[in-house]
Design a protein around this motif. Sequence first.
Motif, PDB file in Angstrom:
ATOM      1  N   ASP A   1     -15.275  -1.235 -33.856  1.00 29.41           N
ATOM      2  CA  ASP A   1     -15.213  -2.395 -34.725  1.00 29.41           C
ATOM      3  C   ASP A   1     -16.620  -3.001 -34.772  1.00 29.41           C
ATOM      4  OD1 ASP A   1     -14.851  -4.859 -35.943  1.00 29.41           O
ATOM      5  OD2 ASP A   1     -13.171  -5.460 -34.663  1.00 29.41           O
ATOM      6  N   THR A   2     -17.212  -3.112 -35.950  1.00 24.62           N
ATOM      7  CA  THR A   2     -18.580  -3.615 -36.065  1.00 24.62           C
ATOM      8  C   THR A   2     -18.674  -5.111 -35.763  1.00 24.62           C
ATOM      9  OG1 THR A   2     -18.293  -3.901 -38.449  1.00 24.62           O
ATOM     10  CG2 THR A   2     -19.303  -1.843 -37.689  1.00 24.62           C
ATOM     11  N   GLU A   3     -17.553  -5.770 -35.612  1.00 23.23           N
ATOM     12  CA  GLU A   3     -17.544  -7.186 -35.224  1.00 23.23           C
ATOM     13  C   GLU A   3     -17.464  -7.340 -33.698  1.00 23.23           C
ATOM     14  OE1 GLU A   3     -17.951  -9.748 -37.446  1.00 23.23           O
ATOM     15  OE2 GLU A   3     -18.298  -8.097 -38.841  1.00 23.23           O
ATOM     16  N   SER A   4     -17.667  -6.259 -32.962  1.00 19.21           N
ATOM     17  CA  SER A   4     -17.652  -6.308 -31.501  1.00 19.21           C
ATOM     18  C   SER A   4     -18.723  -7.267 -30.998  1.00 19.21           C
ATOM     19  CB  SER A   4     -17.894  -4.914 -30.931  1.00 19.21           C
ATOM     20  OG  SER A   4     -16.832  -4.054 -31.266  1.00 19.21           O
ATOM     21  N   LYS A   5     -18.562  -7.713 -29.773  1.00 16.41           N
ATOM     22  CA  LYS A   5     -19.448  -8.731 -29.197  1.00 16.41           C
ATOM     23  C   LYS A   5     -20.531  -8.125 -28.322  1.00 16.41           C
ATOM     24  CE  LYS A   5     -16.795 -12.134 -30.623  1.00 16.41           C
ATOM     25  NZ  LYS A   5     -17.187 -13.017 -31.665  1.00 16.41           N
ATOM     26  N   TYR A   6     -21.658  -8.822 -28.266  1.00 13.90           N
ATOM     27  CA  TYR A   6     -22.699  -8.495 -27.298  1.00 13.90           C
ATOM     28  C   TYR A   6     -23.362  -9.785 -26.845  1.00 13.90           C
ATOM     29  CZ  TYR A   6     -26.035  -8.868 -31.186  1.00 13.90           C
ATOM     30  OH  TYR A   6     -26.773  -9.317 -32.253  1.00 13.90           O
ATOM     31  N   PHE A   7     -23.935  -9.732 -25.647  1.00 11.24           N
ATOM     32  CA  PHE A   7     -24.540 -10.909 -25.036  1.00 11.24           C
ATOM     33  C   PHE A   7     -25.922 -10.547 -24.512  1.00 11.24           C
ATOM     34  CE2 PHE A   7     -19.998 -11.246 -24.684  1.00 11.24           C
ATOM     35  CZ  PHE A   7     -19.743 -12.552 -25.089  1.00 11.24           C
ATOM     36  N   VAL A   8     -26.912 -11.306 -24.899  1.00 11.52           N
ATOM     37  CA  VAL A   8     -28.269 -11.126 -24.387  1.00 11.52           C
ATOM     38  C   VAL A   8     -28.400 -12.056 -23.193  1.00 11.52           C
ATOM     39  CG1 VAL A   8     -30.732 -11.284 -24.889  1.00 11.52           C
ATOM     40  CG2 VAL A   8     -29.138 -10.559 -26.686  1.00 11.52           C
ATOM     41  N   ARG A   9     -28.530 -11.462 -22.020  1.00 10.36           N
ATOM     42  CA  ARG A   9     -28.619 -12.223 -20.776  1.00 10.36           C
ATOM     43  C   ARG A   9     -30.025 -12.054 -20.185  1.00 10.36           C
ATOM     44  NH1 ARG A   9     -23.648 -14.218 -20.282  1.00 10.36           N
ATOM     45  NH2 ARG A   9     -21.865 -12.899 -20.729  1.00 10.36           N
TER      46      ARG A   9
END
Length: 172
Positions: free
Chosen positions: A68-76
């Motif tokens: 799903d191209t709406e998946s999440k990612y987080f820059v930590r």
Amino acid sequence: METHIFTDITPPPAMWAQRKNLVSLTINVEDCKNPVITLEPTKLYFKGTGGPDKKTYEVTIDLFNEIDTESKYFVRERSIEFFLRKKEEGPYWPTIFKDKKKVHWLKIDFNRWRDEDDSEPEENGGEESQDLDEMMRRMGGLNGAGGGQMDLNDLGGSEDDEDDDEDLPALE
């Protein structure tokens, strides 16, 4: 005479794990400010500069199956964490790559891995307890920019684990 062009593109060190409905990918680049990230149904692109040497890392991953191209990612501060929802829940992928190649820079994230045949915890009425929303909540929220604190009690184990050393003989 052939001319070879060598590029100085370095793939980032990374780890991955999966569940029936989710692929977790952690790119281990510290202090990566403003990375370029593109999610396509069968492809993930990352380019960013970071680490102690301020090195530029870049990788394109042709995924084994659609996400799903709406998946999440987080820059930590220490990494970029992706939680890629599989387009179709179902059997585990044999690998994250479409062409099933093995690369030196990608390892299994055993802290997040659960085998396909492992039974799920009984919480949540027997449903898969580590779905994307639950994992995001534990990682500090769905704010997309990181932040928040992880509760170390969510990492597993129990208070009984401290009793494991009772069977050890005394040191002389």
